[in-house]
Design an enzyme around this catalytic site. Structure first.
Site, PDB file in Angstrom:
ATOM      1  N   ASP A   1      -0.550  29.867 -19.521  1.00 38.28           N
ATOM      2  CA  ASP A   1      -0.750  28.701 -18.659  1.00 38.28           C
ATOM      3  C   ASP A   1      -2.230  28.370 -18.606  1.00 38.28           C
ATOM      4  OD1 ASP A   1       1.397  27.269 -16.659  1.00 38.28           O
ATOM      5  OD2 ASP A   1      -0.686  26.923 -16.064  1.00 38.28           O
TER       6      ASP A   1
ATOM      7  N   ASP B   1      -5.058  27.473 -23.341  1.00 35.60           N
ATOM      8  CA  ASP B   1      -4.431  26.200 -23.665  1.00 35.60           C
ATOM      9  C   ASP B   1      -3.477  26.430 -24.834  1.00 35.60           C
ATOM     10  OD1 ASP B   1      -3.717  23.650 -24.358  1.00 35.60           O
ATOM     11  OD2 ASP B   1      -5.757  22.849 -24.388  1.00 35.60           O
TER      12      ASP B   1
ATOM     13  N   ASP C   1       8.717  24.456 -21.578  1.00 40.86           N
ATOM     14  CA  ASP C   1       9.104  23.788 -20.335  1.00 40.86           C
ATOM     15  C   ASP C   1       7.890  22.964 -19.929  1.00 40.86           C
ATOM     16  OD1 ASP C   1      10.972  23.365 -18.149  1.00 40.86           O
ATOM     17  OD2 ASP C   1       9.562  24.493 -16.918  1.00 40.86           O
TER      18      ASP C   1
ATOM     19  N   CYS D   1      11.811  19.152 -15.727  1.00 40.82           N
ATOM     20  CA  CYS D   1      12.554  18.929 -14.483  1.00 40.82           C
ATOM     21  C   CYS D   1      12.375  17.468 -14.067  1.00 40.82           C
ATOM     22  CB  CYS D   1      12.107  19.888 -13.380  1.00 40.82           C
ATOM     23  SG  CYS D   1      10.343  19.852 -13.010  1.00 40.82           S
TER      24      CYS D   1
END
Length: 477
Positions: free
Chosen positions: A250, A277, A295, A349
């Site tokens: 992350d 990154d 994701d 999402c």
């Protein structure tokens, strides 16, 4: 003053700012005791904005207020129609709205408050630390397990109807995922000893689908490109029996801190976390990865608790374009820079097509050039809605719609390589793991966490794949 604060939060939330950050902002600390009331009124105002604006227009109240009073007027109308039905008139705007109180009530008539989609409480067993027997035993003191019968005789629609009728003392195993259980939405499982011991994870069903869809084999090399907070990483670890290796990455420092804590708290011995990154990893690392979870960062427009307020759940056009470009770039990297990749899951999402089908369609030619096909997920999950038909990828992808699936909104696409390398490159990776991890970034040398590496190496030695490596090394020597 509280109504003005609610109006300010509503205005900024609709403009794209984080609702939670606004709610818990230090400058609003004097309202800390009123947070439940503030949250409820913000939710009611935004969720029913269309009805509220119609009432303001029909009563001619809009002729009484000036432009910068519109949000406080909406909040006060929400309070009259859906809330306490009254309020103290402390300033000019509240007096303007209050004089329309009876007419607002009359016009609203039988208008019902728009509620959120029904989302039950989902609880996933951490199968690396907890058996089903232990789970059932712990739950039996407060809950009763409901059996829904043979899946061949019970439709998914019937199952969802059962879920909607669950009492607070009842729970049921999920229809699709054997390690997931469904409770009444108001059940609080955070007080459970299993939760305190990190043996259960409270995670929405839609998010729990990505690991079994990616379906990495035990001992494989995986990457979670945008991993924080780390629950999907943990699920991947469980799916593979804590074997192989997962690079959990992350770029955001704060989110990376949460990711690192997840690795520690859940004792993920086959996970190495990286504050890097994903767009700038060295070839020495990417050439070994076999399974990729992307994701992607998104608008979160599918998350019912935060984003089902506006007229069409959409972010601003400029932000959507920026997100689309980032998502497409990340997926392009996944498809082109990982020569050993066997499967790639792309998920968000979000319910915005710009972040979902549009991204996948844009990369279909690139996927084909790199020997990837789009797997038809409808063949595996027939109960879920497919993507939008106007896109090439539409019928091969799945969309979780809150009102239809009783989950947060979610989108999933699966790519599979038609000619994966054989044999797997994982043995070479483990032999050179320390050097690879130290030079994983194309931008800067990584300061290796020795304890983290030792734990991962010790875990690897317990797996068959590492035995093969050690045997080969001994033979050469």
């Amino acid at each position: 003053k509280m109504y003005h604060l609610v109006a300010d939060i509503c205005k900024k939330t609709e403009a794209g700012e984080s609702f939670k950050k606004l709610l818990y902002s230090p400058e609003n600390s004097k309202f800390s005791k009123d947070i439940p009331a503030i949250r409820s009124l913000v939710d009611t105002t935004l969720r029913n904005r269309i009805v509220i604006d119609d009432l303001i227009s029909r009563t001619k109240l809009n002729a009484e207020i000036i432009f910068n009073e519109i949000w406080i007027a909406r909040v006060l109308v929400a309070e009259i129609v859906f809330g306490r039905k009254s309020f103290h008139c402390n300033d000019a705007i509240s007096k303007k709205v209050y004089q329309y109180k009876e007419e607002l009530k009359r016009l609203s008539g039988h208008t019902k408050k728009k509620e959120r989609a029904f989302i039950p409480r989902y609880c996933r067993i951490n199968t690396s630390a907890c058996t089903k027997h232990e789970f059932y035993s712990a739950m039996s003191t407060h809950f009763k397990l409901i059996e829904f019968g043979d899946k061949s005789e019970v439709s998914y629609e019937d199952f969802l109807n059962l879920v909607k009728k669950l009492k607070k003392i009842e729970y049921v195993q999920d229809y699709h995922l054997s390690d997931l259980y469904v409770f009444h939405p108001r059940v609080n499982l955070t007080a459970s000893p299993l939760y305190a011991a990190n043996k259960i994870i409270l995670q929405d069903k839609a998010s729990c689908l990505v690991a079994p869809i990616l379906a990495p084999t035990p001992g494989s090399l995986m990457i979670d490109m945008c991993a924080a907070p780390g629950f999907k990483t943990q699920h991947l670890s469980s799916v593979t029996g804590n074997s192989g290796l997962i690079l959990a990455i992350d770029i955001c420092k704060d989110r990376y801190s949460v990711l690192s804590n997840t690795r520690i708290n859940y004792a993920l011995s086959n996970v190495i976390t990286l504050n890097h990154d994903s767009l700038h990893l060295s070839e020495s690392a990417t050439k070994y990865i076999e399974y990729i979870l992307l994701d992607a960062p998104c608008s979160g427009s599918g998350v019912v608790a935060n984003f089902d307020y506006g007229t069409d759940n959409r972010s601003g056009e400029k932000r959507l374009k920026s997100l689309h470009n980032l998502q497409a770039y990340l997926l392009r990297i996944a498809l082109t820079q990982y020569p050993s990749a066997r499967r790639i899951v792309y998920s968000t999402c979000s319910l915005n097509e710009e972040e979902n089908e549009s991204v996948v369609d844009e990369l279909l030619d690139i996927a084909e050039e790199n020997k990837f096909i789009l797997v038809n997920l409808k063949n595996h999950y027939q109960d879920f809605k497919t993507g939008l038909d106007e896109y090439k990828c539409g019928r091969s992808t799945i969309r979780m719609i809150p009102e239809l699936s009783c989950t947060n909104g979610f989108f999933i696409a699966l790519f599979e390589r038609t000619n994966p390398p054989n044999p797997s490159p994982r043995m070479e990776f483990f032999k050179n793991m320390k050097s690879i991890l130290e030079n994983i970034s194309t931008r800067r040398k990584r300061k290796l966490d020795e304890a983290e590496l030792i734990n991962t190496e010790e875990n690897a030695k317990r797996k068959d794949i590492s035995k093969e490596i050690l045997n080969q090394t001994e033979e050469k020597n």
